[in-house]
Design a protein around this motif. Structure first.
Motif, PDB file in Angstrom:
ATOM      1  N   ILE A   2     -10.563 -11.610 -27.922  1.00  0.00           N
ATOM      2  CA  ILE A   2     -11.933 -11.819 -27.449  1.00  0.00           C
ATOM      3  C   ILE A   2     -12.245 -10.763 -26.402  1.00  0.00           C
ATOM      4  O   ILE A   2     -11.435 -10.517 -25.506  1.00  0.00           O
ATOM      5  N   ASP A   4     -15.633  -8.738 -24.029  1.00  0.00           N
ATOM      6  CA  ASP A   4     -16.958  -9.009 -23.469  1.00  0.00           C
ATOM      7  C   ASP A   4     -17.983  -8.897 -24.570  1.00  0.00           C
ATOM      8  O   ASP A   4     -18.087  -7.875 -25.242  1.00  0.00           O
ATOM      9  N   CYS A  21     -18.850 -14.475 -24.176  1.00  0.00           N
ATOM     10  CA  CYS A  21     -17.902 -14.033 -23.165  1.00  0.00           C
ATOM     11  C   CYS A  21     -18.496 -12.873 -22.378  1.00  0.00           C
ATOM     12  O   CYS A  21     -18.987 -11.902 -22.957  1.00  0.00           O
ATOM     13  N   THR A  24     -13.481 -10.816 -19.358  1.00  0.00           N
ATOM     14  CA  THR A  24     -12.108 -11.207 -19.674  1.00  0.00           C
ATOM     15  C   THR A  24     -11.185 -10.593 -18.643  1.00  0.00           C
ATOM     16  O   THR A  24     -11.512  -9.601 -17.996  1.00  0.00           O
ATOM     17  N   ILE A  35     -11.786 -17.309 -19.608  1.00  0.00           N
ATOM     18  CA  ILE A  35     -12.796 -16.250 -19.564  1.00  0.00           C
ATOM     19  C   ILE A  35     -14.051 -16.782 -18.906  1.00  0.00           C
ATOM     20  O   ILE A  35     -14.278 -17.994 -18.848  1.00  0.00           O
ATOM     21  N   THR A  36     -14.850 -15.845 -18.401  1.00  0.00           N
ATOM     22  CA  THR A  36     -16.152 -16.227 -17.861  1.00  0.00           C
ATOM     23  C   THR A  36     -17.172 -16.036 -18.954  1.00  0.00           C
ATOM     24  O   THR A  36     -17.190 -15.006 -19.624  1.00  0.00           O
ATOM     25  N   CYS A  37     -18.006 -17.018 -19.159  1.00  0.00           N
ATOM     26  CA  CYS A  37     -19.000 -16.884 -20.211  1.00  0.00           C
ATOM     27  C   CYS A  37     -20.352 -17.404 -19.778  1.00  0.00           C
ATOM     28  O   CYS A  37     -20.491 -18.111 -18.785  1.00  0.00           O
ATOM     29  N   LYS A  54     -16.849 -21.129 -16.914  1.00  0.00           N
ATOM     30  CA  LYS A  54     -15.536 -20.633 -17.322  1.00  0.00           C
ATOM     31  C   LYS A  54     -15.072 -21.441 -18.527  1.00  0.00           C
ATOM     32  O   LYS A  54     -15.381 -22.630 -18.654  1.00  0.00           O
ATOM     33  N   ILE A  57      -9.894 -20.245 -24.047  1.00  0.00           N
ATOM     34  CA  ILE A  57      -9.944 -19.975 -25.486  1.00  0.00           C
ATOM     35  C   ILE A  57      -8.901 -20.846 -26.179  1.00  0.00           C
ATOM     36  O   ILE A  57      -7.728 -20.869 -25.778  1.00  0.00           O
TER      37      ILE A  57
END
Lengths: 117, 188
Positions: A2, A4, A21, A24, A35-37, A54, A57
């Motif tokens: 995954i 950005d 996302c 990462t 991850i920040t999403c 956050k 995955i």
């Protein structure tokens, strides 16, 4: 794998349905990484569209290798929304999770999951 | 570099092809006794998957598919039917390619054992007597029984015929009680 900009399906009942996302740790993120999403699609729930959250995955289309040589891969990329400590925001995890989360101390997500691979 | 297996009480036969050249780590393992590996089977081709090979693909509906190699996985995604590909075990089974081994295994031996215990319905003596009976004697007794049945049925027929005649003779008296004409209404 995954990066950005990857879109992930959210497999819990936090209210978000799809998440993108935006950050990462390192170049690629895989199962077990937080991850920040940004929430792209949401229904009535704890989060709203546009919120930055956050997520951990839980499923990737890219294969994940294990120490015993086995390889596992899923049909989609999905995540479960968590707080920075790793505790899920929602109360149920609807998709599949893997034992990789055990090594990352994501015990709460594991315990909520219906099926662990 | 081969990774040591974490899986439990199994042993593997390390053939010469497996060992990387010149690594002291494996010289010790070569002397190892033969082990038994637990193999899985490929979902598509039916071939054996040894540890360290194969990919487990989990679909959204939860179904798991274990493929031996990319060839199997690719064909599966293309929705090819393994029964149509001659190298898969499914095809070979359908076209009965390895039949000799199967047939040899399935041959059953009909073992006749002498009676040692009495069975519900007959006692041991009766069983022994029947066993010792000669075929001619058995035939004779069977014929006698058949004759008896024939005579009995003949007798029944004659009795029935007699009864019918008697009924006819007494026919006029019986009309009031048993209207045979199917319920004709007398309007008078």
């Amino acid at each position: 794998m995954i990066i950005d900009g990857s879109r992930l399906v959210v497999t819990d009942n936090s209210g978000a349905k799809e998440v993108e996302c935006i950050k990462t740790r390192g170049r690629y993120a895989s199962i077990g990484d937080i991850i920040t999403c940004s929430v792209k699609k949401a229904v009535r729930g704890k989060v709203t569209q546009g919120q930055v959250v956050k997520a951990v995955i839980v499923e990737t289309k890219k294969e994940v290798q294990r120490k015993d040589g086995s390889v596992i891969k899923f049909d989609r990329n999905s995540a479960v929304l968590v707080n920075p400590k790793g505790i899920p925001i929602g109360t149920r995890v609807l998709g599949f999770v893997t034992h990789e989360l055990r090594a990352r101390q994501m015990m709460k997500v594991l315990s909520l999951a219906a099926r662990v691979f | 570099m081969l990774v040591p297996l974490e899986t439990g009480p199994t042993v593997a036969r390390l053939s010469a092809a497996w060992q990387p050249a010149g690594t002291s780590l494996f010289e010790g393992l070569v002397e190892c006794a033969t082990m038994v590996l637990k193999t899985q089977t490929c979902r598509f081709s039916g071939l054996r998957i040894y540890p360290g090979r194969g990919v487990l693909y989990i679909r959204v509906d939860g179904q798991q598919f274990l493929f031996l190699k990319q060839k199997c996985r690719s064909l599966f995604i293309q929705r090819k039917r393994p029964a149509k590909l001659a190298w898969t075990t499914l095809y070979r089974k359908q076209h009965r390619k390895d039949l000799e081994a199967q047939v040899a295994r399935k041959k059953r031996r009909n073992v006749t054992r002498s009676a040692t215990r009495s069975v519900a319905g007959t006692s041991l003596e009766i069983i022994a007597k029947k066993k010792a009976e000669k075929p001619e004697a058995r035939k004779a007794s069977r014929e006698a029984a058949l004759r008896e049945i024939k005579e009995r049925s003949k007798k029944q027929k004659t009795d029935k015929a007699q009864q019918k005649l008697q009924a006819k003779a007494a026919g006029g008296k019986a009309v009031k009680n048993m209207p045979k004409g199917g319920g004709k209404v007398n309007i008078r």
